[in-house]
Write a protein that holds these residues in place. Sequence first.
Motif, mmCIF file in Angstrom:
data_model
loop_
_atom_site.group_PDB
_atom_site.id
_atom_site.type_symbol
_atom_site.label_atom_id
_atom_site.label_comp_id
_atom_site.label_asym_id
_atom_site.label_seq_id
_atom_site.Cartn_x
_atom_site.Cartn_y
_atom_site.Cartn_z
ATOM 1 N N VAL A 1 0.656 -1.121 -0.025
ATOM 2 C CA VAL A 1 -0.286 -0.284 0.063
ATOM 3 C C VAL A 1 0.669 1.549 -0.440
ATOM 4 C CG1 VAL A 1 -2.034 1.551 0.999
ATOM 5 C CG2 VAL A 1 -2.167 -0.661 1.028
ATOM 6 N N MET A 2 2.332 1.416 1.145
ATOM 7 C CA MET A 2 2.972 2.795 0.542
ATOM 8 C C MET A 2 3.396 2.455 -0.561
ATOM 9 S SD MET A 2 2.402 3.633 3.557
ATOM 10 C CE MET A 2 3.979 4.631 4.169
ATOM 11 N N GLN A 3 3.739 1.606 -1.277
ATOM 12 C CA GLN A 3 4.250 2.095 -2.472
ATOM 13 C C GLN A 3 3.274 2.552 -3.483
ATOM 14 O OE1 GLN A 3 6.099 -1.821 -5.518
ATOM 15 N NE2 GLN A 3 7.884 -1.730 -3.440
ATOM 16 N N LYS A 4 2.191 2.089 -3.130
ATOM 17 C CA LYS A 4 0.793 2.641 -4.134
ATOM 18 C C LYS A 4 0.511 4.063 -3.775
ATOM 19 C CE LYS A 4 -1.840 -1.491 -4.770
ATOM 20 N NZ LYS A 4 -1.662 -2.249 -6.073
ATOM 21 N N THR A 5 0.854 4.618 -1.997
ATOM 22 C CA THR A 5 0.890 5.694 -2.807
ATOM 23 C C THR A 5 1.999 6.881 -2.507
ATOM 24 O OG1 THR A 5 0.616 5.508 -0.015
ATOM 25 C CG2 THR A 5 -1.208 5.169 -0.630
ATOM 26 N N GLY A 6 2.599 6.224 -2.833
ATOM 27 C CA GLY A 6 3.916 6.916 -3.124
ATOM 28 C C GLY A 6 4.542 7.486 -1.822
#
Length: 495
Positions: free
Chosen positions: A472-477
């Motif tokens: 999720v962190m990756q998807k939200t930068g």
Amino acid sequence: MTAQAVETEDLATVIGLEVHVQLETDTKIFCSCSTDVGDDEPNTHTCPVCLGLPGALPVLNEGAVEAAVKVGKAIDATIPEETTFHRKNYYYPDLPKNFQITQYGAPICQEGELEFSVEGERRAVDVRRAHLEEDPGSLQHKGGSIDTADYTLVDYNRAGTPLMEIVTKPDFRAPSEVRAFLAKLTEVLEYLGIFDATRDGSLRVDANLSIVDGSEVAEDGAVDRDVLEDANRTEVKNISSHKGAEKALAYEETRQKNAIQRGRVVEQETRHWDESKGVTLSMRSKEEEKDYRYFREADLPVLRVSDWKERIDIPELPDARRERFRTEYGLDDESADKLTSTKEVADFFEDVAEQFDPGLAATWVADELLGELNYRDMQIADVSGRFDEIERLVELVATDEITTKNARETVLREMLDDGDSPDDIVEREGLGKTSGDEIQSAVVEAIDENPDAVEDYHDGEGGAINFLVGQVMQKTGGSADPGDVNQLLRDELEG
Ligand code: ADP
Ligand code: ZN
Ligand code: MG
């Protein structure tokens, strides 16, 4: 000189200091030459007064007297009704008048005290006197040191800079105490706004050390006057830093103890601290007071200072402020110490604490800001023009517009490295917190795309949730809060 009657097994160290500090005034103490010399050419800040030309008359600088009164109040000294100036006569090339204007019988500060901590213990040292005087010029030894130079040049830019000489009683019992005392003194002088520790040569210490029989030292550390007077002591000159003082005195302590243990006499003399070699060297036999032929400076009238003490205010001093920070803001000792380390830091912290939560202010000033500055070898003064921007950064965190992690690891660091504003950095790096909806859809996506991890999670495997949080962190930068994401994932997986 007679040998000292000292038991070789039990030796105690006695140290007393004469500390010279330059006072921060715009002009010199007896003329209107600027003290802001910087790297200016030698002998460009001079006039007939500070060059000691015949017939030139001194005019006392009120700012220097005010600074001295502040020191007196800070160390709880007696400030007499009247104070006078004397001539101290000696010949040396850095002193063009062949006398130094100083104070003798009635110094402006008498009988004060300074408290400090050393290795967790509270100590107090008595200040016998603190008086005003003029700094001599400075010598530049060419092609060697003081004793080996080919020739020596003299620069009178420094001549006439206001100095305060602070003389302590021989109350120190170890070199480490001297270092702690000097640190505290510097802190107090900086709080008073009359001293710049970063200025070259602004603090110079003459340190007197003698060794006495340990049995002469009372329980409370007191040593009899007669014993002090009988002890042969050396005066070490040319010390210009706190650490240098500790090192020079540790050297001198060992040297004297060795001499005594071998049955030799410690000569009463003046020694020179050679910082680069780490040794003290004999300079000359010690001058005595009578050598100086002190007499009243007839060109300066008696100065009535009786009402100055009431008229001049001093700011809250470090100890009082530290205590107040503990009680008023609920800070622990470590934070309170850090936040009162300089007046500028303390003022800034209070400014931030007024606008946001004091706990958040303490974290951001004491830990984040001071930590990053320290890492970069920067001082608080280097960012004093940017306090607004730092407050804006704290606001972004306080209002939840960016994550603490991004504020700490990206925004603050880039602010210090590149000089950009926090809003510019947030914009450029896309750090604005992702809205709730976006995070929620990233959570759903991550669950859909990773059925294996979901299964591991339901099987009770601890690592699975961390993996999903990472997705999720990756998807939200990286702009979502990991704690929030963790909770949202659990809600979604359990729901
Ligand atoms: P002097 O007359 O040589 O100037 P002072 O009595 O004025 O001597 O003291 C000068 C400095 O020497 C002071 O800082 C004082 O604390 C220190 N001092 C005096 N006696 C001793 C001693 N026995 N050992 C170490 N320092 C001493
Ligand atoms: Zn001048
Ligand atoms: Mg003296």
